[in-house]
Design an enzyme around this catalytic site. Structure first.
Site, PDB file in Angstrom:
ATOM      1  N   LYS A  34       0.674  -1.087  -0.094  1.00 41.05           N
ATOM      2  CA  LYS A  34      -0.233   0.115   0.072  1.00 41.05           C
ATOM      3  C   LYS A  34       0.941   1.284  -0.107  1.00 41.05           C
ATOM      4  O   LYS A  34       1.806   1.314   0.803  1.00 41.05           O
ATOM      5  CB  LYS A  34      -0.869   0.097   1.126  1.00 41.05           C
ATOM      6  N   GLY A  35       0.606   2.166  -0.758  1.00 44.24           N
ATOM      7  CA  GLY A  35       1.599   3.381  -0.932  1.00 44.24           C
ATOM      8  C   GLY A  35       0.718   4.391  -1.747  1.00 44.24           C
ATOM      9  O   GLY A  35      -0.493   4.128  -1.832  1.00 44.24           O
ATOM     10  N   SER A  36       1.374   5.654  -1.997  1.00 40.39           N
ATOM     11  CA  SER A  36       0.760   6.720  -2.593  1.00 40.39           C
ATOM     12  C   SER A  36       0.060   6.366  -3.989  1.00 40.39           C
ATOM     13  O   SER A  36      -0.625   7.055  -4.507  1.00 40.39           O
ATOM     14  CB  SER A  36       1.685   7.793  -2.774  1.00 40.39           C
ATOM     15  N   TYR A  37       0.490   5.280  -4.590  1.00 42.31           N
ATOM     16  CA  TYR A  37       0.267   5.023  -6.015  1.00 42.31           C
ATOM     17  C   TYR A  37      -1.079   4.106  -5.915  1.00 42.31           C
ATOM     18  O   TYR A  37      -1.868   4.259  -6.837  1.00 42.31           O
ATOM     19  CB  TYR A  37       1.232   3.982  -6.598  1.00 42.31           C
ATOM     20  N   GLY A  38      -1.248   3.525  -4.638  1.00 40.43           N
ATOM     21  CA  GLY A  38      -2.684   2.768  -4.689  1.00 40.43           C
ATOM     22  C   GLY A  38      -2.463   1.613  -3.842  1.00 40.43           C
ATOM     23  O   GLY A  38      -1.762   1.490  -2.830  1.00 40.43           O
ATOM     24  N   LYS A  55      -1.764  -4.956  -9.234  1.00 40.26           N
ATOM     25  CA  LYS A  55      -1.252  -3.588  -8.757  1.00 40.26           C
ATOM     26  C   LYS A  55      -2.475  -2.457  -9.160  1.00 40.26           C
ATOM     27  O   LYS A  55      -2.404  -2.452 -10.377  1.00 40.26           O
ATOM     28  CB  LYS A  55       0.062  -3.188  -9.328  1.00 40.26           C
ATOM     29  N   ASP A 152      17.883   2.615 -12.496  1.00 44.04           N
ATOM     30  CA  ASP A 152      17.687   2.954 -11.023  1.00 44.04           C
ATOM     31  C   ASP A 152      17.730   1.656 -10.375  1.00 44.04           C
ATOM     32  O   ASP A 152      16.824   1.150  -9.615  1.00 44.04           O
ATOM     33  CB  ASP A 152      16.137   3.451 -10.884  1.00 44.04           C
TER      34      ASP A 152
END
Length: 570
Positions: A34-38, A55, A152
């Site tokens: 769970k994060g800022s993306y969804g 996702k 990255d």
């Protein structure tokens, strides 16, 4: 009243699949990120029987830069099909072509990432080190021959399974080069990647980059695997350069000239003379051949670093696999990334993302290309069947606070795969590690690997989790039967099953128990099984002793992780 408030509070997330096609194909299991993306949920693919990670990326068009990054990643993961690169298995069709805000990307499921592997394992062996590096370089060779630079690479962007399989993920910052000349581009996400950034990029936001920047990152990751902590954890640019030169010595004036940032270049020029540190002192007990290759990967001057293909041919990998058999990729056509060469609008990006989604829906793609598609794709909603499932997993998450592992917010989690030395053709790749895999033991025992039960000689026997202390986790345990003598399938190594029975009882017979330990055949790159016997005394003693006993009888056991609900010998 409490239930009503809960439903209101979680309404947006309860309707996880609202209006999207293909939802009846997946059965949601639990929230795994769970994060800022969804959100990321694990799920069962009812069509194939596989476990997948779904996702949900919400409000993707709120910022056009985020939308472009998502487009770049899903496009690259479609074009770069390789066993050492995480795979998108499906993207759900939105209810409307031009009126969608969220997308649902279905990934293969991986268990962990290299960051967690390094953190949780202090007993990795030389064979682990060698095989980890080989897989990373093999993936990098494929990526670079496509003229793609990841930009990255770090341990959290390398996913891992318990069978030692690694896969590179997160191509959101990747770039495609369409000439052999170094490419200048704006470098974002600077702070998060500093520890793994090549010295020529230190302090520079607009930077020329070549494949050598990824080689440096792989060198930093490999060093971290060897010592169990980041090699260059710089607090700022100056500290980063200090740490690098403490190990590598003061660079030559020619190498310093490659550094793009004026202040960094001046700082290096005025730096007191430093001699290179001894790698053998820094990396105690490491294979000398490994250190020779590491020194090449960490060459300060990018011109002195080997390509991925050259690194694969290093003597360190002698006998592991034939480099010439490792696949290359055709360069990516320029038209695929034309949107990055012009000022694309939000509507342009939305149309391109929709086209990428249609790549996973061939019939609709055909209609789209021919112009015979319907203006909107409205699907019968089957959200009700997901509402209860998703409410449950959300309730577990919100109620316990630690019901799931949220520390790895990656899009891909567990899938039982077998390590392959060569690339699997895209049309065959989906057949790897079928979920219906079963074991045959003396023709009378069938164990369903991905289930929670086994049938032994026609009688059910429940897998139980052994009683262990909080500091130690054990494998799932099956009641041992005398007829369990041969293990014929690789799938068992995914569970790391330990067999126990009356022989563990002090009053039981003093007989040996068969135990199968998974290992990687480092000559072929394939996962295999090694069968040996562990005595009752070994099993009754500390499991580390049993592990050491097993290791002395054959190749290295599989890696262990610290994921909730996963039980294994550590």
């Amino acid at each position: 009243m409490q239930t009503s408030n809960f439903r209101k509070k979680n309404a947006a997330e309860v309707d996880f699949f609202m209006g999207y096609g293909d939802v009846n194909r997946y059965e949601v299991l639990e929230v795994i990120g769970k994060g800022s993306y969804g959100l990321v949920c694990s799920a069962n693919d009812i069509h194939t029987g596989e476990k997948v990670a779904i996702k949900k990326i919400h409000n993707i068009f709120e910022h056009i830069s985020d939308a472009a990054r998502i487009l770049r990643e899903i496009k690259l993961l479609r074009l770069l099909r390789h066993p050492d690169i995480v795979e998108i298995k499906h993207i759900m069709l939105p209810p409307s072509k031009m009126d969608f805000r969220d997308i649902y990307v279905v990934f293969e499921l991986m268990e962990s990432d290299l960051h967690q592997v390094i953190k949780a394992n202090d007993d990795l062996t030389r064979e682990h080190y060698q095989f980890f590096l080989y897989q990373m370089l093999r993936a990098l060779k494929y990526i670079h021959t496509a003229n793609v630079y990841h930009r990255d690479l770090k341990p959290k962007n390398i996913l891992a399974n318990a069978n030692c399989k690694l896969k590179i993920c997160d191509f959101g910052l990747a770039r495609v080069a369409f000439t052999d000349a170094p490419t200048t581009v704006f470098w974002t996400d600077y702070v998060a990647t500093r520890w793994y950034r090549a010295p020529e990029l230190c302090g520079s936001f607009y930077s020329k980059y070549t494949p050598a920047i990824d080689i440096w990152s792989i060198g930093c990751i490999f060093a971290e695997v060897l010592i169990g902590k980041p090699l260059f954890p710089g607090k700022n640019v100056v500290h980063q350069l200090d740490l690098i030169t403490d190990l590598l010595g003061t660079p030559s004036l020619d190498a310093i000239s490659q550094v793009r940032n004026d202040k960094a270049r001046k700082y290096l020029t005025c730096m007191r003379k430093k001699q290179p540190a001894s790698f053998s002192h820094k990396f105690l007990k490491a294979d000398p051949l490994a250190l020779q290759l590491l020194r090449k990967l960490l060459a300060f001057d990018p011109k002195d670093r080997p390509s991925a293909q050259e690194a694969l041919a290093d003597p360190y990998f002698n006998g592991l696999a034939k480099v010439e058999r490792e696949p290359s990729c055709q360069p990516i056509p320029k038209m695929e990334f034309e949107f990055e060469r012009r000022r694309a609008t939000k509507e342009d990006i939305k149309e391109l993302i929709f086209q990428e989604i249609l790549e996973y829906h061939p019939q609709l793609l055909k209609e789209h290309i021919s112009g015979t598609e319907r203006p909107n794709f409205h699907h019968l909603s089957v959200v009700d069947q997901f509402r209860k499932q998703f409410t449950q997993v959300e309730e577990n998450l919100n109620g316990s606070g630690a019901a799931v592992s949220l520390q790895r917010k990656h899009s891909s989690l567990p899938r039982s795969t077998i390590v392959h030395s060569a690339a699997i053709p895209a049309k065959d790749y989906k057949h790897v590690a079928s979920s219906s895999t079963k074991l045959a033991v003396d023709g009378s025992w069938n164990a369903q690997i991905q289930g929670v039960h086994a049938n032994i000689a026609g009688e059910p026997s429940t897998i139980v989790r052994p009683a262990v202390s909080s500091e130690r986790s054990l494998a799932p345990t099956l009641q041992w039967q005398p007829n369990m003598t041969h293990f014929l399938n690789h799938a068992l190594c995914y569970q790391n099953t330990v067999f126990s029975g009356s022989l563990l009882d002090a009053t039981g017979p003093a007989q040996a128990i068969p135990r199968t330990t998974p290992y990687v055949d480092y000559r072929s790159g394939n996962l295999d099984l090694y069968q040996h016997h562990v005595s009752r005394e070994d099993v009754q003693s500390d499991t580390a002793t049993a592990q050491a006993h097993a290791a002395s009888h054959g190749p290295v056991p599989a890696v262990s992780y610290s994921l909730p609900g996963t039980y294994r010998i550590t």
